[in-house]
Design a protein around this motif. Structure first.
Motif, short mmCIF file in Angstrom:
data_model
loop_
_atom_site.label_atom_id
_atom_site.label_comp_id
_atom_site.label_asym_id
_atom_site.label_seq_id
_atom_site.Cartn_x
_atom_site.Cartn_y
_atom_site.Cartn_z
N ASN A 84 6.24 11.92 16.96
CA ASN A 84 6.48 10.92 15.92
C ASN A 84 6.96 9.60 16.51
O ASN A 84 6.63 8.52 16.00
N ALA A 85 7.73 9.65 17.61
CA ALA A 85 8.23 8.42 18.22
C ALA A 85 7.10 7.65 18.91
O ALA A 85 7.07 6.41 18.87
N ILE A 86 6.18 8.36 19.55
CA ILE A 86 5.05 7.69 20.21
C ILE A 86 4.18 6.98 19.18
O ILE A 86 3.82 5.81 19.34
N VAL A 87 3.84 7.69 18.11
CA VAL A 87 3.02 7.08 17.05
C VAL A 87 3.78 5.94 16.38
O VAL A 87 3.22 4.88 16.09
N GLY A 88 5.07 6.13 16.14
CA GLY A 88 5.88 5.09 15.51
C GLY A 88 5.97 3.83 16.36
O GLY A 88 5.92 2.71 15.83
N THR A 89 6.07 4.00 17.68
CA THR A 89 6.10 2.83 18.57
C THR A 89 4.80 2.04 18.47
O THR A 89 4.80 0.81 18.37
N LEU A 90 3.67 2.76 18.46
CA LEU A 90 2.38 2.08 18.35
C LEU A 90 2.25 1.35 17.02
O LEU A 90 1.74 0.23 16.96
N ILE A 91 2.74 1.96 15.93
CA ILE A 91 2.63 1.34 14.61
C ILE A 91 3.50 0.08 14.53
O ILE A 91 3.04 -0.98 14.08
N ILE A 92 4.73 0.17 14.99
CA ILE A 92 5.65 -0.97 14.87
C ILE A 92 5.24 -2.10 15.80
O ILE A 92 5.25 -3.28 15.41
N VAL A 93 4.84 -1.77 17.03
CA VAL A 93 4.38 -2.82 17.94
C VAL A 93 3.09 -3.45 17.41
O VAL A 93 2.92 -4.68 17.48
N GLY A 94 2.20 -2.63 16.86
CA GLY A 94 0.98 -3.18 16.27
C GLY A 94 1.28 -4.08 15.08
O GLY A 94 0.64 -5.13 14.91
N THR A 95 2.25 -3.68 14.25
CA THR A 95 2.63 -4.53 13.11
C THR A 95 3.20 -5.86 13.58
O THR A 95 2.86 -6.93 13.05
#
Length: 298
Positions: A84-95
């Motif tokens: 969940n942290a890996i996917v969350g990092t990608l989502i927040i950095v992408g945002t």
């Protein structure tokens, strides 16, 4: 009858010996300067090499498939991962990138092409000032701008904080890249009757796109490892969450929490998480280089 004495021969030999000595000194100085450059480059690479070696030694044993596919385990249980942290990092950095890139590139183009007034000077001063603001202060600002009005921590607030961090690098780098485009390109397009905005869109930006892409990816890579702004905005989440209006897990926050926890298994996972974060930033840098080369080739 005595022979005439040659006066120029000793002077010529002396000049030849002096020239050889000067050449020898120049060659020696050249080699010393080159050696100093190599030594300086080695000193720059040494800390990075030590960091990577230490991360590999500590984090590589925990780098398994389960780390990428499993959720964090409850306190006291061994195992689990940081999916969940890996996917969350990608989502927040992408945002953050989606918010920062259009604003930053447009601002940089404005400063380079049209920024010859007091407002442009204010924008440059604000950008330079923003680049020196500590990331934790930006996190507090994003907390007041987004978290307080929303009434809760959220991934969107984390994206806003990272976008603010990216903006100074994108703006100033874009401005410099656009300034490097030769003026002859602009003059030729204007001489053909093209309006100023079309010259910027179809001539200047394509010529500077490789540099702009490089600057943008560097800003994204820099923001991907920030922890302090996310503590005040996205906060963290031990469960799976893909909603932008809810708290979301990220690798930097998990590394911070696991590193200071009194559990050996969490400490080991913190090292593995740090290694994954470095690999993620390296992947972004690799994509950056490949993209820039392809853009230049076109």
């Amino acid at each position: 009858m005595s022979r005439p004495v040659s006066v120029g021969a000793p002077a010529t030999s002396l000049r030849g010996a002096g020239g050889r000595m000067a050449l020898l000194r120049r060659n020696l100085l050249d080699r010393l300067v080159v050696a100093a450059c190599y030594a300086s480059a080695a000193l720059v690479l040494l800390p990075l090499g030590l960091i990577i070696w230490h991360l590999l030694a500590k984090g590589l044993p925990g780098l398994t498939i389960a780390f990428f596919t499993h959720m964090p385990t409850p306190v006291g249980e061994v195992g689990g991962g940081m999916a969940n942290a890996i996917v969350g990092t990608l989502i927040i950095v992408g945002t953050g990138a989606l918010l920062a890139l259009p604003i930053g590139i447009a601002s940089g183009v404005y400063l380079a092409e049209f920024g010859r007034n007091k407002f442009a000077g204010l924008v440059r001063y604000t950008t330079d000032l923003l680049s020196g603001v500590p990331s934790i202060v930006i996190g507090v600002a994003a907390y007041g701008l987004v978290v307080v009005p929303m009434g809760r921590f959220s991934a969107l607030a984390g994206g806003v904080a990272l976008a603010i961090l990216m903006l100074p690098t994108i703006i100033r780098s874009t401005e410099e890249m656009v300034r490097l485009v030769p003026q002859s390109y602009r003059h030729a397009a204007l001489a053909l009757g093209a309006p100023r905005w079309k010259v910027t869109q179809q001539v200047v930006l394509p010529a500077a796109r490789a540099g702009i892409a490089t600057a943008s990816m560097l800003a994204v890579a820099r923001a991907a490892g920030e922890t302090a702004p996310l503590l005040f905005t996205a906060l963290g989440n031990r469960f799976w969450s893909l909603k932008l209006d809810q708290p979301m897990a990220t690798l930097p926050v998990f590394i911070y929490d696991y590193a200071r926890a009194p559990y050996d298994d969490w400490n080991r996972q913190a090292w593995t998480g740090a290694l994954v974060l470095v690999l993620l930033v390296s992947l972004i840098s690799g994509v950056l280089r490949v993209t820039a080369r392809r853009i230049r080739a076109r």
